[in-house]
Motif scaffolding. Sequence first.
Motif, PDB file in Angstrom:
ATOM      1  N   LEU A 163     -39.532  52.567  61.827  1.00 44.41           N
ATOM      2  CA  LEU A 163     -40.839  52.643  61.173  1.00 44.41           C
ATOM      3  C   LEU A 163     -41.798  51.843  62.046  1.00 44.41           C
ATOM      4  O   LEU A 163     -41.844  50.615  61.983  1.00 44.41           O
ATOM      5  CB  LEU A 163     -40.770  52.064  59.756  1.00 44.41           C
ATOM      6  N   MET A 164     -42.548  52.535  62.893  1.00 52.65           N
ATOM      7  CA  MET A 164     -43.379  51.873  63.898  1.00 52.65           C
ATOM      8  C   MET A 164     -44.771  51.623  63.316  1.00 52.65           C
ATOM      9  O   MET A 164     -45.472  52.564  62.916  1.00 52.65           O
ATOM     10  CB  MET A 164     -43.468  52.729  65.149  1.00 52.65           C
ATOM     11  N   ARG A 165     -45.167  50.362  63.273  1.00 51.84           N
ATOM     12  CA  ARG A 165     -46.476  49.982  62.734  1.00 51.84           C
ATOM     13  C   ARG A 165     -47.566  50.293  63.765  1.00 51.84           C
ATOM     14  O   ARG A 165     -48.246  49.406  64.282  1.00 51.84           O
ATOM     15  CB  ARG A 165     -46.474  48.504  62.349  1.00 51.84           C
ATOM     16  N   VAL A 166     -47.714  51.579  64.051  1.00 49.81           N
ATOM     17  CA  VAL A 166     -48.618  52.057  65.098  1.00 49.81           C
ATOM     18  C   VAL A 166     -49.335  53.302  64.596  1.00 49.81           C
ATOM     19  O   VAL A 166     -48.743  54.134  63.915  1.00 49.81           O
ATOM     20  CB  VAL A 166     -47.821  52.391  66.385  1.00 49.81           C
ATOM     21  N   ASP A 167     -50.616  53.400  64.921  1.00 47.66           N
ATOM     22  CA  ASP A 167     -51.397  54.614  64.717  1.00 47.66           C
ATOM     23  C   ASP A 167     -52.068  54.912  66.054  1.00 47.66           C
ATOM     24  O   ASP A 167     -52.675  54.025  66.656  1.00 47.66           O
ATOM     25  CB  ASP A 167     -52.449  54.402  63.619  1.00 47.66           C
ATOM     26  N   PHE A 168     -51.974  56.153  66.518  1.00 49.14           N
ATOM     27  CA  PHE A 168     -52.520  56.478  67.836  1.00 49.14           C
ATOM     28  C   PHE A 168     -54.045  56.576  67.838  1.00 49.14           C
ATOM     29  O   PHE A 168     -54.639  56.818  68.882  1.00 49.14           O
ATOM     30  CB  PHE A 168     -51.867  57.744  68.376  1.00 49.14           C
ATOM     31  N   VAL A 169     -54.673  56.358  66.702  1.00 52.89           N
ATOM     32  CA  VAL A 169     -56.111  56.108  66.691  1.00 52.89           C
ATOM     33  C   VAL A 169     -56.389  54.753  67.358  1.00 52.89           C
ATOM     34  O   VAL A 169     -57.419  54.558  67.998  1.00 52.89           O
ATOM     35  CB  VAL A 169     -56.652  56.122  65.247  1.00 52.89           C
ATOM     36  N   PHE A 170     -55.429  53.844  67.216  1.00 50.98           N
ATOM     37  CA  PHE A 170     -55.536  52.504  67.798  1.00 50.98           C
ATOM     38  C   PHE A 170     -54.746  52.380  69.098  1.00 50.98           C
ATOM     39  O   PHE A 170     -55.204  51.805  70.079  1.00 50.98           O
ATOM     40  CB  PHE A 170     -55.018  51.485  66.781  1.00 50.98           C
ATOM     41  N   GLU A 171     -53.537  52.939  69.126  1.00 55.26           N
ATOM     42  CA  GLU A 171     -52.652  52.829  70.281  1.00 55.26           C
ATOM     43  C   GLU A 171     -52.980  53.894  71.318  1.00 55.26           C
ATOM     44  O   GLU A 171     -53.523  54.950  70.999  1.00 55.26           O
ATOM     45  CB  GLU A 171     -51.201  52.985  69.812  1.00 55.26           C
ATOM     46  N   PHE A 172     -52.641  53.628  72.586  1.00 54.60           N
ATOM     47  CA  PHE A 172     -52.802  54.641  73.622  1.00 54.60           C
ATOM     48  C   PHE A 172     -51.685  55.680  73.499  1.00 54.60           C
ATOM     49  O   PHE A 172     -50.545  55.333  73.174  1.00 54.60           O
ATOM     50  CB  PHE A 172     -52.759  54.001  75.017  1.00 54.60           C
ATOM     51  N   PRO A 173     -51.973  56.959  73.773  1.00 49.40           N
ATOM     52  CA  PRO A 173     -50.925  57.995  73.702  1.00 49.40           C
ATOM     53  C   PRO A 173     -49.779  57.696  74.654  1.00 49.40           C
ATOM     54  O   PRO A 173     -49.987  57.168  75.745  1.00 49.40           O
ATOM     55  CB  PRO A 173     -51.670  59.270  74.108  1.00 49.40           C
ATOM     56  N   ARG A 174     -48.554  58.046  74.218  1.00 41.84           N
ATOM     57  CA  ARG A 174     -47.369  57.754  75.002  1.00 41.84           C
ATOM     58  C   ARG A 174     -46.214  58.611  74.490  1.00 41.84           C
ATOM     59  O   ARG A 174     -46.290  59.168  73.398  1.00 41.84           O
ATOM     60  CB  ARG A 174     -46.994  56.277  74.906  1.00 41.84           C
ATOM     61  N   PRO A 175     -45.116  58.751  75.268  1.00 44.03           N
ATOM     62  CA  PRO A 175     -43.955  59.500  74.782  1.00 44.03           C
ATOM     63  C   PRO A 175     -43.331  58.839  73.564  1.00 44.03           C
ATOM     64  O   PRO A 175     -43.407  57.613  73.394  1.00 44.03           O
ATOM     65  CB  PRO A 175     -42.982  59.457  75.971  1.00 44.03           C
ATOM     66  N   THR A 176     -42.706  59.646  72.716  1.00 43.20           N
ATOM     67  CA  THR A 176     -42.072  59.118  71.512  1.00 43.20           C
ATOM     68  C   THR A 176     -40.723  59.796  71.323  1.00 43.20           C
ATOM     69  O   THR A 176     -40.274  60.560  72.176  1.00 43.20           O
ATOM     70  CB  THR A 176     -42.986  59.306  70.298  1.00 43.20           C
ATOM     71  N   MET A 177     -40.063  59.516  70.200  1.00 42.32           N
ATOM     72  CA  MET A 177     -38.735  60.059  69.915  1.00 42.32           C
ATOM     73  C   MET A 177     -38.691  60.549  68.466  1.00 42.32           C
ATOM     74  O   MET A 177     -39.487  60.114  67.632  1.00 42.32           O
ATOM     75  CB  MET A 177     -37.652  58.995  70.142  1.00 42.32           C
ATOM     76  N   PRO A 178     -37.739  61.449  68.140  1.00 46.01           N
ATOM     77  CA  PRO A 178     -37.714  62.022  66.786  1.00 46.01           C
ATOM     78  C   PRO A 178     -37.344  61.038  65.688  1.00 46.01           C
ATOM     79  O   PRO A 178     -37.623  61.315  64.511  1.00 46.01           O
ATOM     80  CB  PRO A 178     -36.657  63.134  66.889  1.00 46.01           C
ATOM     81  N   ASN A 179     -36.720  59.905  66.021  1.00 43.72           N
ATOM     82  CA  ASN A 179     -36.378  58.951  64.966  1.00 43.72           C
ATOM     83  C   ASN A 179     -37.411  57.829  64.833  1.00 43.72           C
ATOM     84  O   ASN A 179     -37.133  56.780  64.262  1.00 43.72           O
ATOM     85  CB  ASN A 179     -34.982  58.358  65.187  1.00 43.72           C
ATOM     86  N   ILE A 180     -38.627  58.065  65.349  1.00 38.96           N
ATOM     87  CA  ILE A 180     -39.739  57.129  65.165  1.00 38.96           C
ATOM     88  C   ILE A 180     -40.725  57.735  64.170  1.00 38.96           C
ATOM     89  O   ILE A 180     -41.212  58.851  64.370  1.00 38.96           O
ATOM     90  CB  ILE A 180     -40.462  56.830  66.485  1.00 38.96           C
ATOM     91  N   ALA A 181     -40.996  57.003  63.095  1.00 37.31           N
ATOM     92  CA  ALA A 181     -42.014  57.402  62.111  1.00 37.31           C
ATOM     93  C   ALA A 181     -43.166  56.408  62.203  1.00 37.31           C
ATOM     94  O   ALA A 181     -42.953  55.188  62.206  1.00 37.31           O
ATOM     95  CB  ALA A 181     -41.424  57.414  60.703  1.00 37.31           C
ATOM     96  N   TYR A 182     -44.377  56.911  62.276  1.00 32.62           N
ATOM     97  CA  TYR A 182     -45.542  56.054  62.505  1.00 32.62           C
ATOM     98  C   TYR A 182     -46.211  55.681  61.184  1.00 32.62           C
ATOM     99  O   TYR A 182     -46.606  56.548  60.409  1.00 32.62           O
ATOM    100  CB  TYR A 182     -46.519  56.739  63.458  1.00 32.62           C
ATOM    101  N   ILE A 183     -46.322  54.360  60.955  1.00 33.33           N
ATOM    102  CA  ILE A 183     -46.858  53.863  59.679  1.00 33.33           C
ATOM    103  C   ILE A 183     -47.979  52.853  59.914  1.00 33.33           C
ATOM    104  O   ILE A 183     -48.228  51.992  59.071  1.00 33.33           O
ATOM    105  CB  ILE A 183     -45.746  53.249  58.819  1.00 33.33           C
ATOM    106  N   GLY A 184     -48.654  52.943  61.056  1.00 32.70           N
ATOM    107  CA  GLY A 184     -49.735  52.009  61.356  1.00 32.70           C
ATOM    108  C   GLY A 184     -50.807  52.019  60.278  1.00 32.70           C
ATOM    109  O   GLY A 184     -51.289  53.069  59.884  1.00 32.70           O
ATOM    110  N   GLY A 185     -51.165  50.820  59.787  1.00 29.59           N
ATOM    111  CA  GLY A 185     -52.176  50.711  58.744  1.00 29.59           C
ATOM    112  C   GLY A 185     -51.645  50.971  57.352  1.00 29.59           C
ATOM    113  O   GLY A 185     -52.436  51.199  56.428  1.00 29.59           O
ATOM    114  N   PHE A 186     -50.319  50.906  57.159  1.00 31.71           N
ATOM    115  CA  PHE A 186     -49.779  51.221  55.838  1.00 31.71           C
ATOM    116  C   PHE A 186     -50.179  50.198  54.779  1.00 31.71           C
ATOM    117  O   PHE A 186     -50.090  50.445  53.588  1.00 31.71           O
ATOM    118  CB  PHE A 186     -48.250  51.366  55.890  1.00 31.71           C
ATOM    119  N   GLN A 187     -50.648  49.025  55.210  1.00 25.87           N
ATOM    120  CA  GLN A 187     -51.094  48.019  54.256  1.00 25.87           C
ATOM    121  C   GLN A 187     -52.541  48.231  53.812  1.00 25.87           C
ATOM    122  O   GLN A 187     -53.020  47.553  52.920  1.00 25.87           O
ATOM    123  CB  GLN A 187     -50.937  46.615  54.865  1.00 25.87           C
TER     124      GLN A 187
END
Length: 535
Positions: free
Chosen positions: A263-287
């Motif tokens: 569960l990666m605390r990342v949102d690509f609105v904030f992060e620079f684009p990059r390669p990822t993997m199928p077992n990564i779920a993006y939850i940046g800003g979940f709070q």
Amino acid sequence: MGGVTVASALLLVATASLLTSSGVQAGKILVFPVDGSHWVNMNLLIQSLHARGHEVTVVRSATSWYIKESAPHYRSITVALPSAIIIEQEDFFVSFVVKMLAIHKEGATLSGFVKFYWEMLGTLSKIHQQASMLAVEMFENKTLMQSIRDTQYDVVLLDPGLPVGVLVAHELKLPTVFNARWVTSGEGHFVVAPSPTSYVPTSGYAISDKMNFGQRVKNTFQYVINMCIDKFIVCPHYDRLVDRYFGPDVNFYELLQGADIWLMRVDFVFEFPRPTMPNIAYIGGFQSKPTQPLSSELEEFVQSSGEHGFILMSLGTLVNGLPEEITSEIAAAFAQIPQKVIWRHAMKQPPKNLGNNTLLVKWMPQNDLLGHPKIRAFVAHGGTNGIYEAMYHGVPIIGMPLLFDQFENVLRMEERGAAKGVDATRLTRHSFLEAIQEVLHNPSYATNMKRLSALHRDKPMHPLETALYWIEFVMRHKGASHLRTESYRMPWYAFHSVDVACCLVAVLLTLTAVVVASIRFLCLRLCGRRKTKKE
């Protein structure tokens, strides 16, 4: 939602999701958090999991600063350590900030470089050495381990910043879910996903993804440094435990890479684009969440700002103060603006040069103030929690990075035109005032942040719901190995295809040798015939 508290609102959302979700059964979750600001994120996940009917147990040390022994939404296992983990001491970060600011003030000199790494590496090693003892205390307590086995947990949820839970999960043979942005070697993607240093900025180097040749050299150099720090400073503490309890066939780094879901605390609105993997779920800003009404005292102060509005300043949960020479310059700059200022300042003595327009508070409802219509700017240290909250509410940032990833975070917002960074080591009342006025009076900052806010909010599912879904997915299916690449089991030479390259080179050299030998043979034979004819 006028009279409903933020916590109640989150519980209502989670309960509604429980009623509409299919196949969700109450389960048992063992949690290994990291203290401080990381706990703010983990605690929100725990509250939501509890609201969905799950039984949550939190493993904490006896000296935990933020993580309380008793709470209505979890039970705890408290482990006494031989010595307290230094990041659990509230005054540690104040003294650490002072040291690091003094080193940064020397500039990019060799002595400054050596001092920075000497201080950082010594502290880093001590933190992981102390944290690793949590596993020792648990493994040596046979009664505790048997009790944990008897409870029959479904999954281990952990923060891999201090990855002790990875060892316990392996001992219990349980699937793991990481609530992560950081791991032992830096940003989590570098452990689990391809990370080309040609366009993926390395942890510890504040640069954008648009690098020239020199920057790519520095980026690669920083990557090598990070890997060396991880291998020779951090991992040995955990390698010793793995050898002691699991034997030579188990590799700590493979355990770290083998998590079922990140569960990666990342949102690509904030992060620079990059390669990822199928077992990564993006939850940046979940709070991030809607605002609640302010207290009458705060609302009265905010409304007194009139058309000028107010500025918010906070340095997060871990840093309680700055050196007096910096705070006095900040206070003097604030005193010269027509806006009101709410400043989270936990030090006993108020800063010098404090103006009548500035209100000092020890605690404040940051999210609710950032969502207030009269907010004009946010002065922040660049922690991701504060940045995501500011982005959610569309508030431009004046960034004052002090430690760790904060320099990179502020740079990312500067690249998007939504923030203005200031150097705390060279800050004067004039430079700080110029930064404030630029953000307040240049409409592009607010416009860009509003655009980022619209992008950040435009999702098919709230990031918190995404996190809960994947935790329950792992519980339902006893893991998620089908999403996990096998690359982490490969030796380095196979992962980078060095063996394939060597094979191809060998084949090419063999073919070249055969061709050269054949040509030479034909040439010698032809020369021999000519010589025979002449004779």
